[in-house]
Design a protein around this motif. Sequence first.
Motif, mmCIF file in Angstrom:
data_model
loop_
_atom_site.group_PDB
_atom_site.id
_atom_site.type_symbol
_atom_site.label_atom_id
_atom_site.label_comp_id
_atom_site.label_asym_id
_atom_site.label_seq_id
_atom_site.Cartn_x
_atom_site.Cartn_y
_atom_site.Cartn_z
ATOM 1 N N PHE A 237 41.262 55.441 51.167
ATOM 2 C CA PHE A 237 42.327 55.164 50.291
ATOM 3 C C PHE A 237 42.337 55.041 48.609
ATOM 4 O O PHE A 237 43.666 55.518 47.745
ATOM 5 C CB PHE A 237 43.335 54.075 50.968
ATOM 6 C CG PHE A 237 43.499 54.426 51.637
ATOM 7 C CD1 PHE A 237 45.212 54.380 52.054
ATOM 8 C CD2 PHE A 237 43.222 53.855 52.840
ATOM 9 C CE1 PHE A 237 45.796 54.332 53.416
ATOM 10 C CE2 PHE A 237 43.493 54.040 54.068
ATOM 11 C CZ PHE A 237 44.762 54.200 54.542
ATOM 12 N N LEU A 257 47.660 47.389 52.351
ATOM 13 C CA LEU A 257 46.775 48.413 52.638
ATOM 14 C C LEU A 257 45.493 48.398 52.143
ATOM 15 O O LEU A 257 45.163 47.654 50.646
ATOM 16 C CB LEU A 257 47.792 49.634 52.077
ATOM 17 C CG LEU A 257 48.662 50.031 52.458
ATOM 18 C CD1 LEU A 257 49.357 51.543 51.478
ATOM 19 C CD2 LEU A 257 48.459 50.348 54.162
ATOM 20 N N PRO A 258 44.879 48.739 52.636
ATOM 21 C CA PRO A 258 45.015 49.388 53.994
ATOM 22 C C PRO A 258 44.704 48.965 55.302
ATOM 23 O O PRO A 258 45.673 48.596 56.411
ATOM 24 C CB PRO A 258 43.993 50.850 54.448
ATOM 25 C CG PRO A 258 42.842 50.138 53.561
ATOM 26 C CD PRO A 258 42.971 49.345 52.217
ATOM 27 N N PHE A 259 43.969 48.334 55.410
ATOM 28 C CA PHE A 259 43.645 46.769 57.107
ATOM 29 C C PHE A 259 42.760 45.887 55.905
ATOM 30 O O PHE A 259 42.123 45.354 55.312
ATOM 31 C CB PHE A 259 42.642 47.559 57.346
ATOM 32 C CG PHE A 259 42.578 48.595 57.673
ATOM 33 C CD1 PHE A 259 43.871 49.309 58.665
ATOM 34 C CD2 PHE A 259 41.791 50.306 57.204
ATOM 35 C CE1 PHE A 259 43.808 50.446 59.383
ATOM 36 C CE2 PHE A 259 42.813 51.535 57.688
ATOM 37 C CZ PHE A 259 43.282 51.525 58.862
ATOM 38 N N GLN A 297 40.052 50.562 63.310
ATOM 39 C CA GLN A 297 40.539 50.834 62.124
ATOM 40 C C GLN A 297 40.460 52.287 61.908
ATOM 41 O O GLN A 297 39.309 52.611 61.985
ATOM 42 C CB GLN A 297 40.404 50.100 61.301
ATOM 43 C CG GLN A 297 40.267 48.868 61.090
ATOM 44 C CD GLN A 297 40.047 47.520 60.023
ATOM 45 O OE1 GLN A 297 39.289 48.238 59.346
ATOM 46 N NE2 GLN A 297 40.267 46.552 60.415
ATOM 47 N N ARG A 298 41.799 52.790 61.236
ATOM 48 C CA ARG A 298 41.542 54.606 60.894
ATOM 49 C C ARG A 298 42.292 54.547 60.777
ATOM 50 O O ARG A 298 43.652 54.074 60.893
ATOM 51 C CB ARG A 298 41.551 55.546 62.677
ATOM 52 C CG ARG A 298 41.470 57.153 62.243
ATOM 53 C CD ARG A 298 42.086 56.910 63.699
ATOM 54 N NE ARG A 298 42.570 58.997 64.042
ATOM 55 C CZ ARG A 298 43.283 59.278 64.503
ATOM 56 N NH1 ARG A 298 43.351 58.892 65.440
ATOM 57 N NH2 ARG A 298 43.375 60.856 64.312
ATOM 58 N N SER A 299 42.421 55.748 59.580
ATOM 59 C CA SER A 299 43.168 56.127 58.172
ATOM 60 C C SER A 299 43.220 57.701 58.789
ATOM 61 O O SER A 299 42.213 58.797 58.803
ATOM 62 C CB SER A 299 43.030 55.537 57.208
ATOM 63 O OG SER A 299 41.803 56.479 56.671
ATOM 64 N N THR A 309 48.112 55.022 59.315
ATOM 65 C CA THR A 309 46.716 54.621 59.831
ATOM 66 C C THR A 309 47.428 53.626 60.896
ATOM 67 O O THR A 309 48.387 53.746 61.395
ATOM 68 C CB THR A 309 46.719 53.347 58.647
ATOM 69 O OG1 THR A 309 47.968 52.392 58.512
ATOM 70 C CG2 THR A 309 46.507 53.390 57.173
ATOM 71 N N ASP A 311 45.318 50.283 63.582
ATOM 72 C CA ASP A 311 45.064 49.104 63.311
ATOM 73 C C ASP A 311 44.808 48.357 64.661
ATOM 74 O O ASP A 311 46.523 47.466 64.852
ATOM 75 C CB ASP A 311 45.506 48.414 62.322
ATOM 76 C CG ASP A 311 44.275 47.294 61.093
ATOM 77 O OD1 ASP A 311 43.587 47.014 62.560
ATOM 78 O OD2 ASP A 311 44.958 46.323 60.450
#
Length: 483
Positions: A237, A257-259, A297-299, A309, A311
């Motif tokens: 990010f 953000l993000p996780f 978790q992925r973006s 995103t 999560d």
Amino acid sequence: MKRAYLTQGVAAAALLLGSGVAIAQQDQPGEGATQQDAMDAQGGMGAGIGPGSSERIGAGTAFNPSISVILDGVYTNTFSGEVDDPGGFEGGHSHGHGHDHGGGGDGFQLRETEFAFEASVDPYFDAFAMLVVEGTDTVDLEEAYFTTSSLPWGLQIKGGRFLSDIGYINNQHPHEWDFVDRPLVSEHLFGHHGIQETGVQLNWLLPTRTYLKGGVEVLQGDTSGVANYVGHDRAEFDEYFVDGNDELNRVRERQDLPFEDASGPRLFTGFLKWGPDLGYDHAAQFGISGGYARAFQRSEEHGTPRVQTWDGDAWFAGLDAVYKYDAAGYLGHGDLTIQGEYFYREQDLDFEVFKFADDQGGGPDDWTWESAESADVRYRQDGAYLQAVYGIAPRWRTGVRAEALGIAENRAFDGDSNPSDDFGTSYRYSLNTTFYPSHFSFLRAQVNYADYAAEDPGGDRHDEWSFMLQYNISIGAHGAHPF
């Protein structure tokens, strides 16, 4: 710098190989040995036919490590059609690693060169390590682990970086496969290396009349298909949320953000393998396995501009089976192996879309906050393969394989604005022939036909015919493979 390290590493491995091969040759057949003698010394072409430990079988050196080098190259030609990823599945080899165990694009490829080291450390530990040079300039520590050798009650501990023992093919290296490429279900549900993690395994060989072995694994949790992890490093990010944009910083703080951070271990697996007593000429093994990832978790970033995103958590379960018949023919003639696996994967995720305006047509510094959307999604996908390999003549084997992805369910992100959609079933069929000049080399020709569901729900299916040639050469001592 990477190339310099690579050169130094290969040079060191070559020096070690010189001494390792000399030691290893003490256990190899002499110059006058026949092909059958070589196979017998190494456990035969179907080494490990009887049900046994899922651990790698060492080459028998007591102090100095036995060293082997395995050369694996592939030529690929797509002669009709063209396919991308199966609908609903991202490419198992397209996670930024630039590596594909299946052969990759058209043309010649030095797919990988394996440097393996193994030894009995002392009465209490054995050790194994494998360095893989992918292509010509990428070095990967494929495995580096120890196993205990003197625990009571049939217990054993494995620790380090290793290929998980879930399923059947997951803990195998490419030179052990009966086909050029990894099965689709392993490639696309788990990733281009399968489940390859750092952690610890406890397995137990039960004191039963037939082979029965169970185990649990506690793993760090980085596998792309079931335990993908981003965490607090914000690495993906940083290029979108920058210090120079106060408005984006306020959005980042407000949305956290993000996780959230989830320290390891994050992935937990278990397996059970049973081998019934079928007599001298027949052998089989049946397995059940599963796992749970407490963080997935992925973006993704899109040029609209938009950041997406996911999560949550994920779990999987599977069945595997293999049957082997030893016809006692000359050099594998008449031998038969049938093998198959099925896996189901579910991801329970919070999906969020962060939209921005780019009125000035610049980069993230010029973006302005627009809106955010969220949804709870549950992605369910499965896949299976079934293959058979038969010894059609001495030193010659032919194999056939059928595969499918998205059999019962194929619900996933549609790649656009819909967070969850249904995709069709994708298929692939393979036919190959392999020639073994000796136990230490093989040449393989394979034809694949792929019939994949559309990448966009409701779109047109796409298909492809491809042809592959593979060579595999083993240098130095190499322990027999397990069942």
